[in-house]
Scaffold this active site. Structure first.
Site, PDB file in Angstrom:
ATOM      1  N   GLU A 187       0.660  -1.138   0.025  1.00 44.60           N
ATOM      2  CA  GLU A 187       0.083  -0.081   0.082  1.00 44.60           C
ATOM      3  C   GLU A 187       0.978   1.315  -0.019  1.00 44.60           C
ATOM      4  O   GLU A 187       0.599   2.203   0.736  1.00 44.60           O
ATOM      5  CB  GLU A 187      -1.035  -0.054   1.176  1.00 44.60           C
ATOM      6  CG  GLU A 187      -1.941  -1.220   1.267  1.00 44.60           C
ATOM      7  CD  GLU A 187      -3.242  -0.891   2.203  1.00 44.60           C
ATOM      8  OE1 GLU A 187      -2.935  -0.071   3.092  1.00 44.60           O
ATOM      9  OE2 GLU A 187      -4.276  -1.387   2.029  1.00 44.60           O
ATOM     10  N   GLU A 259      -6.705  -7.892  -0.790  1.00 42.83           N
ATOM     11  CA  GLU A 259      -7.444  -7.874   0.547  1.00 42.83           C
ATOM     12  C   GLU A 259      -8.802  -7.522   0.459  1.00 42.83           C
ATOM     13  O   GLU A 259      -9.172  -6.288   0.240  1.00 42.83           O
ATOM     14  CB  GLU A 259      -6.671  -6.997   1.479  1.00 42.83           C
ATOM     15  CG  GLU A 259      -5.333  -6.992   1.675  1.00 42.83           C
ATOM     16  CD  GLU A 259      -4.599  -6.034   2.713  1.00 42.83           C
ATOM     17  OE1 GLU A 259      -5.274  -5.211   3.492  1.00 42.83           O
ATOM     18  OE2 GLU A 259      -3.256  -5.892   2.810  1.00 42.83           O
TER      19      GLU A 259
HETATM   20  C1  GAL Z   1      -4.356  -2.615   4.839  1.00 38.59           C
HETATM   21  C2  GAL Z   1      -3.180  -3.312   5.078  1.00 38.59           C
HETATM   22  C3  GAL Z   1      -3.241  -4.655   5.763  1.00 38.59           C
HETATM   23  C4  GAL Z   1      -4.014  -4.266   6.934  1.00 38.59           C
HETATM   24  C5  GAL Z   1      -5.637  -4.031   6.708  1.00 38.59           C
HETATM   25  C6  GAL Z   1      -6.445  -3.699   7.750  1.00 38.59           C
HETATM   26  O1  GAL Z   1      -4.473  -1.356   4.366  1.00 38.59           O
HETATM   27  O2  GAL Z   1      -2.488  -3.597   3.786  1.00 38.59           O
HETATM   28  O3  GAL Z   1      -1.910  -4.995   6.186  1.00 38.59           O
HETATM   29  O4  GAL Z   1      -3.732  -3.421   7.969  1.00 38.59           O
HETATM   30  O5  GAL Z   1      -5.214  -2.650   5.755  1.00 38.59           O
HETATM   31  O6  GAL Z   1      -6.452  -4.787   8.266  1.00 38.59           O
END
Ligand code: GAL
Length: 837
Positions: A187, A259
């Site tokens: 990110e 994600e």
């Molecule tokens: C994203 C990040 C993950 C985790 C997630 C929230 O932005 O890439 O590592 O932090 O948010 O759980």
């Protein structure tokens, strides 16, 4: 003759088989991509994946978690690599126990699944310091995540080490291993514009891509949330609750969702976040409707932040995440089953989705039909994006009712095989049950010992001195939560003052002349706070000892690593009743990181410590106290937790294994979103849109996971608590996590199955009278017969783990069971009566 001929024939076949197996072992799975999907061994593929972070469970749990992921319809497991766990001190590595990353990937391979390797090595992940080792700060000229040699050298050294470990074990697809994708950075796009050094940021991210590609791993490299300034040699991917409206930065690359947040993480001051199964399924279906081809659930199993691994500040020890597998590895129903159903429908359409031509047709506002066509077959998605309106949509002459905020999937464009808002999977509630191995004696027998604080109270045994108040992460290299700051002053006669300390967190204890005079901690997300305590000085030399404690280091944001902790700069003052201050900020301060017990490794419970016997009185609410008890491991195989209600703040160990920080005295805030739950509408974890929160106003975490592998069956197991703030251990108890009530609903004529899982038997089944149609609900198989709810009787099951029956010819009355109603909290949806033991 026959025999000889037979045996040479046989040998020939064996040789062929060996060759075939060897060829298979050598593998050579090719992975490339085009604009539609990953191309694995020449085939375009839909890939369903889920995140499981190996250090957040134990090696003994991995095979079961991975197996459940596979049974849930996943093809791949995604994990980060945890740099500060693997390299806690520079060039001293740890690949043991739950950091045995190669073993984890081998388990994935054994299960016949793919893997996605997210090296980072900055990973965020609510992990302490985002995974970056604090010792990086000791290296001269170091600038995190910018174009500079000190950082890039360390990042490359660690990345290469991990890649080589994977290569040595033949873990990459082209070597026959499971890894089909690799990720560098994490990110960066979210912060690169905010680092006040655009050129360096841009050079850094291009360097990352080049360095990664130089590693020759034979699989594509991805970068998540990198939508601008995307290096040409990586594939950019999406993270978020929804990614249907997101598209990659250029043509020729597939649409990948790294994600899909299945819930949210929890902080000590926050309630539990829940994202409904309906909404996750909606998001996934929308993604595949809009040309998605690989999506990953973050998290599929969240697990536990053991030891000091939680980030934040203030991330809890539990990283349950409301994921499809709960913290302990149990199926979270209906989330797990609803998504499993979705996966099998999507897989049935795989070829058409990745090869077919597609047409999107808007049926007015907020309604889109997408038709994928391949040769003579077609597959359809219909979405209804209204968050308050059910709609009827007519497609090829047939009318389909779509509840608000839902997607219907029709693998043949005629029959609805799945609607994201219609849940057919049972809802299960897991409950905590007393330790049956210790039924006769519920309460534990404690012995105790005070923490030895004296070395930092009056003498001068610090590590070094400085005439200023230093920042904590740099001073302690984050080797402990604790840092002592001690100074002394000469005072003429007695005097009354207020001790004033301004600190940047996260907790502070103040001692004057060996006596605890005050404590405070950050609250409401404000990590700068003050301690103000009345203090009496005596004539002569007075000692002021301040103990600052961190509760997980920041893991996210531009320059997150620079967010200071500790009493950095202070000021620290003694203020008299006239308001006149003695400023101690530039006095000579003596420093020592860690508590005496950490140096002596008391948690290992070696003989030789003077524990005060368990017949005497056990002190209550006494800060800095060690408590010890033994217990018998709960029988059976259910997950074990320790209930720490009554304690305040500290750390717990079982047989020397660190369960993590505990803080059951911290009450979760009441927030907007605490008392309403409606799956309809875009889910948000922060701000006005928060919804479906539970545990508001309750201890934010009272139960702490004790993995079975930490326990010795039948032997006395040791529970050790370091109570830092003063609590009462008398209510502490071991519990097992078992299925409680479960509930299901079905449409008229559906076969309905209830199951308790974990080898537990159905005890009785209640069916609401209103759902007992004319034909009657007939059990077709099982240990327990459905009973009319009006009868209310409970019946012992014959020990079977499933009950199955056919629903009556008419639908159950509205509201008879969950999921029928979008706006009801889970508890209201359960049928009354206990269904399972
Ligand atoms: C994203 C990040 C993950 C985790 C997630 C929230 O932005 O890439 O590592 O932090 O948010 O759980």
């Amino acid at each position: 003759m026959m025999g000889r001929r037979g045996s040479s024939w046989c040998r020939w076949w064996v040789a062929l088989l060996v060759l075939a197996v060897a060829a298979d072992a050598v593998g050579c799975t090719s992975v490339s991509y085009d604009d539609r999907s990953l191309v694995i061994d020449g085939q375009r593929r839909i890939i369903l994946s889920g995140s499981i972070h190996y250090p957040r469970s134990t090696p003994e749990m991995w095979p079961d978690l991975i197996k459940k992921a596979k049974e849930g319809g996943l093809d791949a497991i995604e994990t980060y690599i945890f740099w500060n766990g693997h390299e806690p001190h520079r060039r001293q590595y740890n690949f043991e126990g739950n950091y045995d990353v190669v073993r984890f990937f081998k388990e994935i391979q054994n299960a016949g699944m793919y893997a996605i390797l997210r090296i980072g090595p900055y990973i965020c992940g609510e992990w302490n310091y985002g995974g970056l080792p604090a010792w990086l700060r000791d290296i001269p000229g170091m600038q995190f995540r910018l174009h500079n040699e000190p950082f890039e050298n360390e990042m490359e050294t660690f990345t290469t080490l991990i890649v080589n470990k994977m290569k040595d074990s033949k873990m990459f697809a082209e070597q026959g291993g499971p890894i089909i994708l690799a990720q560098i950075e994490n990110e960066y796009g979210n912060i690169m514009g905010k680092l006040n050094n655009n050129q360096s940021a841009s050079e850094y991210i291009h360097w990352c891509a080049d360095m990664a590609n130089k590693q020759n791993v034979g699989v594509p490299w991805i970068m998540c949330q990198q939508d601008d300034d995307v290096p040409h040699n990586v594939v950019n991917t999406c993270n978020g609750f929804y990614c249907h409206d997101w598209f990659p930065n250029r043509t020729g690359i597939p649409k990948i969702w790294t994600e899909n947040w299945t819930g949210w993480f929890k902080a000590w001051d926050k309630p539990d976040f829940h994202r409904s199964a309906e909404d996750i399924a909606f998001a996934v279906a929308m993604f595949f409707q809009k040309r998605g081809s690989l999506q990953n659930y973050y998290m599929y199993h969240g697990g536990t932040n053991f030891g000091r691994t939680s980030g934040g500040p203030y991330i809890t020890t539990s990283y349950d995440y409301d994921a499809p597998l709960d913290e302990y590895g149990n199926l979270r129903q209906p989330k797990y089953g609803h998504l499993k159903e979705l996966h099998s429908v999507l897989k049935s359409m795989e070829k058409t989705l990745v090869h077919g031509e597609y047409f999107d047709t808007n049926y007015g506002d907020n309604i889109t039909v997408t038709k994928y066509t391949l040769d003579s077959s077609s597959a359809c998605f219909i979405n209804n994006r209204f968050d308050d309106k059910d709609v009827n949509v007519t497609l090829d002459g047939a009318t389909h009712l779509l509840p608000a905020w839902s997607v219907s999937i029709l693998p043949d464009c005629k029959t609805v095989a799945f609607n994201s808002a219609k849940i057919k999977t049972q809802t299960s509630v897991m409950v905590k049950k007393p330790n049956t191995a210790e039924q006769e004696q519920e309460s534990l027998k404690w012995s105790w010992m005070p923490e030895n604080l004296s070395p930092f109270m009056t003498d001068e045994k610090g590590n070094f001195r400085k005439n200023e108040l230093l920042e904590q992460i740099v001073t302690s290299t984050d080797q402990s939560d604790y840092l002592w700051y001690r100074t002394s002053l000469n005072h003429k006669g007695e005097g009354s003052y207020k001790l004033y300390v301004n600190t940047t967190g996260h907790e502070l204890y103040a001692f004057v002349n060996g006596k605890l005079i005050g404590k405070n901690h950050s609250a409401d997300g404000d990590f700068v706070f003050q301690l103000e305590s009345p203090v009496k000085l005596h004539d002569g030399k007075n000692y002021i000892s301040l103990l600052s404690a961190t509760v997980g280091l920041k893991n996210y944001g531009p320059s997150f690593e620079k967010m200071p902790t500790g009493i950095v700069g202070g000021p620290v003052k003694l203020i008299d009743s006239n308001g006149t201050a003695i400023d101690l900020s530039n006095s000579s301060w003596s420093y020592k990181a860690g508590l005496a017990s950490e140096y002596r490794q008391i948690h290992l419970d070696k003989p030789g410590y003077k524990w005060n016997g368990n017949n005497g009185t056990i002190p209550i609410n006494r800060p800095f106290t060690w408590y010890k008890a033994t217990f018998e491991a709960p029988s059976g195989e259910d997950a074990v937790v320790v209930d720490l209600l009554g304690l305040n703040k500290g750390v717990a160990w079982v047989n020397g294994n660190n369960l993590g920080r505990y803080w059951p005295s911290y009450t979760a805030a009441e927030m907007a979103g605490c008392h309403r739950c409606d799956y309809r509408g875009a889910f948000q974890a922060e701000g006005d849109g928060t919804r479906c929160l539970t545990g508001c106003g309750e201890p934010s975490q009272r139960y702490y996971h004790v993995p079975r592998s930490f326990l010795a069956a039948g032997e006395p197991n040791t529970l050790l608590l370091f109570e830092e703030a003063g609590g009462d251990p008398s209510g502490v108890a071991l519990r097992t996590v078992v299925p409680g009530p479960v509930c299901t609903s079905g449409e008229a004529g559906d076969a309905v199955t209830l199951s308790c899982g974990g080898g537990h038997a159905v005890s009785s089944v209640d069916v609401p009278a209103s759902a007992w149609g004319a034909g009657g609900a007939a059990p077709t198989r099982a240990g327990a017969s459905p009973r009319r709810r009006t009868r209310r009787s409970r019946r012992r099951a014959s020990g079977r783990s499933r009950a199955r029956w056919r629903s009556p010819a008419r639908s159950p009355a509205p509201g008879a069971c969950p999921a029928c109603s979008p706006s009801r909290p889970l508890a209201d949806c359960l049928w009354s009566g206990h269904v399972f033991d």
